[in-house]
Design a protein around this motif. Structure first.
Motif, mmCIF file in Angstrom:
data_model
loop_
_atom_site.group_PDB
_atom_site.id
_atom_site.type_symbol
_atom_site.label_atom_id
_atom_site.label_comp_id
_atom_site.label_asym_id
_atom_site.label_seq_id
_atom_site.Cartn_x
_atom_site.Cartn_y
_atom_site.Cartn_z
ATOM 1 N N GLU A 2 0.828 -1.190 0.000
ATOM 2 C CA GLU A 2 0.000 0.000 0.000
ATOM 3 C C GLU A 2 0.873 1.254 0.000
ATOM 4 O OE1 GLU A 2 -1.703 -3.523 1.653
ATOM 5 O OE2 GLU A 2 -0.121 -2.289 2.530
ATOM 6 N N TRP A 13 4.202 0.781 2.669
ATOM 7 C CA TRP A 13 4.266 -0.160 3.791
ATOM 8 C C TRP A 13 4.915 -1.464 3.338
ATOM 9 C CZ3 TRP A 13 1.045 3.833 3.747
ATOM 10 C CH2 TRP A 13 0.798 4.487 4.960
ATOM 11 N N ARG A 50 0.473 -6.168 13.133
ATOM 12 C CA ARG A 50 1.562 -6.120 12.166
ATOM 13 C C ARG A 50 2.811 -5.525 12.818
ATOM 14 N NH1 ARG A 50 0.693 -9.235 8.003
ATOM 15 N NH2 ARG A 50 2.573 -8.225 7.216
ATOM 16 N N ARG A 262 -3.728 1.062 7.165
ATOM 17 C CA ARG A 262 -2.369 1.604 7.091
ATOM 18 C C ARG A 262 -2.323 3.055 7.562
ATOM 19 N NH1 ARG A 262 0.870 -2.661 7.100
ATOM 20 N NH2 ARG A 262 1.005 -3.770 5.127
ATOM 21 N N ARG A 278 -5.407 -2.066 4.666
ATOM 22 C CA ARG A 278 -4.318 -3.000 4.423
ATOM 23 C C ARG A 278 -4.808 -4.162 3.579
ATOM 24 N NH1 ARG A 278 -1.732 -7.668 5.883
ATOM 25 N NH2 ARG A 278 -3.348 -8.351 7.312
#
Length: 285
Positions: A2, A13, A50, A262, A278
């Motif tokens: 992304e 990311w 994450r 994100r 995400r």
């Protein structure tokens, strides 16, 4: 992967790993009936988190926000205890955009807990070496001191194998430092004594990376602090300050830990204006 464009800053990311940690610990004193409405848990009360570094490209320079959980450094016990189901794919992710770790100009460490710092080093035979050998590694002076001499509480998260190989690359600052025009690292304390955030501003455009003061979108409430925070009252005050600042600017807030979003842009009332979701990968490539 992304992406997000904020002014002249392009954010990407990368894939730095996945952990499953106790939801109660991640939301502190907040009751589960409240936090579980905003962030789901599994049958073991664990939530997906994450550990994904953010590549920030500004003026042909490459900056990396934190470094992921690393690869091949955790013991079986650590993998089990931290609920690790995926380790880092940083080199593969960089290769997809035609970069290598050697192309990273600076690594911006919000703090040096293992889930942010394990990606700084890698195994090389029987020793450990720096992953980003050409980079300056920025962190606050308080955080760097605690990394090297952790206390009885922090010794479980500040690991020698994450700092000894990179000691010659580290550049510390006290209150704040401008990394490049518009991009600042600012010491806040709270989550750790040396914790820092990042703020980028260009004209009317702004992004704020709150790191572990607001690790996920579900932590937007200024009172929702982590049980992992060394100084939770400081976290609350700093979050209150920087959420008001960002709301006034309708800033983007970016996330390292969030498994669902994100980045989110809030309006002046703290309501969602835009967001970047995400991608839910099903592979392990």
């Amino acid at each position: 992967m992304e992406n997000l464009q904020v002014g002249r800053a392009r954010l990407t990311w990368l894939r730095g790993g996945v952990t499953f940690l106790d939801g109660g610990a991640m939301f502190g004193v907040v009751p589960k009936p409240l936090w579980s409405k905003k962030y789901p848990s599994n049958n073991n009360n664990q939530i997906e988190l994450r550990t994904d570094p953010i590549l920030v490209e500004i003026d042909n320079r490459n900056y990396l926000i934190d470094t992921g959980i690393g690869a091949g450094k955790l013991s079986d016990k650590q993998i089990r205890n931290f609920g690790v189901i995926e380790q880092s794919y940083i080199e593969n992710a960089l290769a997809q955009i035609e970069l290598t770790p050697d192309d990273i100009d600076a690594v911006l460490m919000t703090h040096l807990h293992f889930d942010h710092a394990c990606g700084l080093t890698k195994k090389n035979g029987d020793s450990l070496t720096s992953v980003f050998q050409n980079a300056i590694i920025y962190t606050s002076s308080i955080e760097w001191k605690e990394m090297q001499k952790p206390n009885i509480r922090s010794s479980n998260t500040y690991w020698e194998n994450n700092w000894v190989p990179i000691v010659d690359q580290v550049h510390v600052f006290d209150k704040e430092i401008e990394i490049t025009p518009g991009l600042k690292m600012i010491h806040t304390g709270g989550h750790s004594n040396g914790h820092s955030i990042l703020v980028f501003e260009e004209g009317n455009e702004c992004f704020i990376h709150m790191a572990d003061i607001m690790p996920t979108h579900a932590h937007q409430n200024k009172l929702w602090a982590l049980a992992y925070d060394d100084y939770p009252v400081t976290s609350v005050h700093e979050k209150e300050k920087w959420m008001k600042y960002g709301y006034d600017k309708q800033a983007w807030y970016t996330f390292y830990h969030d498994a669902y979003y994100r980045a989110i842009q809030f309006n002046k009332n703290g309501e969602i204006k835009n967001l970047v979701e995400r991608t839910r990968y099903t592979d392990r490539n």
